[in-house]
Scaffold this active site. Sequence first.
Site, PDB file in Angstrom:
ATOM      1  N   TRP A  75       9.892   6.737 -16.026  1.00 23.60           N
ATOM      2  CA  TRP A  75       8.719   6.260 -15.493  1.00 23.60           C
ATOM      3  C   TRP A  75       7.021   7.506 -14.973  1.00 23.60           C
ATOM      4  O   TRP A  75       6.090   7.157 -15.879  1.00 23.60           O
ATOM      5  CB  TRP A  75       8.702   5.297 -14.702  1.00 23.60           C
TER       6      TRP A  75
ATOM      7  N   ASP B  91       2.864   4.064  -9.340  1.00 18.92           N
ATOM      8  CA  ASP B  91       3.300   2.322  -9.891  1.00 18.92           C
ATOM      9  C   ASP B  91       4.516   2.163  -8.347  1.00 18.92           C
ATOM     10  O   ASP B  91       5.535   3.294  -8.957  1.00 18.92           O
ATOM     11  CB  ASP B  91       3.838   3.806 -11.172  1.00 18.92           C
TER      12      ASP B  91
ATOM     13  N   LYS C  70       9.124  -6.972 -12.670  1.00 20.05           N
ATOM     14  CA  LYS C  70      10.145  -6.803 -11.507  1.00 20.05           C
ATOM     15  C   LYS C  70      10.555  -7.997 -10.169  1.00 20.05           C
ATOM     16  O   LYS C  70      11.396  -8.462 -10.124  1.00 20.05           O
ATOM     17  CB  LYS C  70      10.016  -5.385 -11.455  1.00 20.05           C
TER      18      LYS C  70
HETATM   19  C1  LIG Z   1       8.898  -1.372 -15.714  1.00 22.93           C
HETATM   20  C2  LIG Z   1       8.765  -0.960 -15.556  1.00 22.93           C
HETATM   21  C3  LIG Z   1       7.133  -0.101 -16.588  1.00 22.93           C
HETATM   22  C4  LIG Z   1       6.954  -0.818 -17.667  1.00 22.93           C
HETATM   23  O1  LIG Z   1       5.889  -1.684 -17.295  1.00 22.93           O
HETATM   24  P1  LIG Z   1       5.915  -2.460 -18.667  1.00 22.93           P
HETATM   25  O2  LIG Z   1       4.944  -4.227 -18.549  1.00 22.93           O
HETATM   26  O3  LIG Z   1       6.677  -2.528 -19.836  1.00 22.93           O
HETATM   27  O4  LIG Z   1       4.468  -1.995 -19.485  1.00 22.93           O
HETATM   28  C5  LIG Z   1       6.147   0.723 -15.779  1.00 22.93           C
HETATM   29  N1  LIG Z   1       6.402   1.271 -14.401  1.00 22.93           N
HETATM   30  C6  LIG Z   1       7.627   1.271 -13.539  1.00 22.93           C
HETATM   31  C7  LIG Z   1       7.801   1.972 -12.883  1.00 22.93           C
HETATM   32  C8  LIG Z   1       8.625   0.137 -14.296  1.00 22.93           C
HETATM   33  O5  LIG Z   1       9.284  -0.918 -13.861  1.00 22.93           O
END
Ligand SMILES: *Cc1c(COP(=O)(O)O)cnc(C)c1O
Length: 358
Positions: free
Chosen positions: A101, A170, A194
């Site tokens: 990511w 993030d 999540k």
């Molecule tokens: C799932 C995830 C993303 C992507 O999210 P989207 O909603 O599909 O754009 C980005 N960063 C992390 C750490 C994730 O777990």
Amino acid sequence: MRPFNFSAGPAALPVEVLQQAASEMLDWHGSGMSVMEMSHRGHEFTSIIETAQADLRELLGVPSNYKILFVQGGGIGENAIVPMNLFGRCRKADFVVTGSWSDKSHKEAKRYGEGHLAASTKGSFTRIPAFGEWQVSSDSAYLHLCSNETIDGVEFNDFPDLGDLPIVADASSHILSRPLDVSRFGVVYGGAQKNIGMAGVTIVIVRDDLLDQAMSICPSAFEWKTIAANDSMFNTPPTYAIYIAGLVFKWLKAQGGLAAIERRNIEKATLLYETIDNSSFYLNKVERSARSRMNVPFFLADETLNDAFLAGAKARQLLQLKGHKSVGGMRASLYNAVQIDAVHALVDYMKEFERTRA
Ligand SMILES: *Cc1c(COP(=O)(O)O)cnc(C)c1O
């Protein structure tokens, strides 16, 4: 009983939240409307978003000089939205790449400016580089990291102090799984699907002084200053996703808040990692100090048994254990809504599978 769901995302939600959403589906609080059907500017939805925001602020202890924004675009959208909001004065950022990511975030930001690699474990995403090894620039707008790598199962337990350089995290896949000192960051963001709720809403927590650094090309609907000035109502927000997030915040408060949920998350992760470590049949490659409590990738020593393992798991109502396609193997995600009995059921199955197949 519902099956045990180990999805990495969109992921399991607390059953109490799903039941409440079901009971309120046709008529929210006597309004005669579903939350999906009401104006985002009416008093009903205004109370939903204001309560959600206040509960999130309380749960995470978000300081008063930070705005909480409910936006669209997901984590991947933020990979562009963050640089467009912070490259107005200085088009350079630092990146720490510890998994798939943060690697994506680095690549996308380079479309808008310079992306200097301060540290990277690319090649083997199994650790967090020591803070002292980071080559941080003196002329960057911010440093970006991913505080929990969902695919690789690598999690930060601590963060460096970079002085005036704001850290952008993030936190999509571990936000609200543990207390987080927001004051150590310039920006914390995460997609909801999540640990917060359903896909469609992204939470952005941004320090006030970072609200006026947007590039002129930044779309108005993604400009944090504009979103903040309009209380996340510059355009129609993802109303139902915000409502579900609000129910999850109430559920978390009823669970005892983040310190209580962290204790349970430690217990769950410990149980699974101990099972993996105590066997030569299963393997997790991440350094112990960097192992994620939320996402546990693991491999079978004999990969020809992968399909049999997954089929047996499914027959026991253990769902969505297949690893990410880029990594292979298995992955069990242990988000807040996954209860300890789910992990007991998983490790019981893992031990039985090992006994019969090893
Ligand atoms: C799932 C995830 C993303 C992507 O999210 P989207 O909603 O599909 O754009 C980005 N960063 C992390 C750490 C994730 O777990």
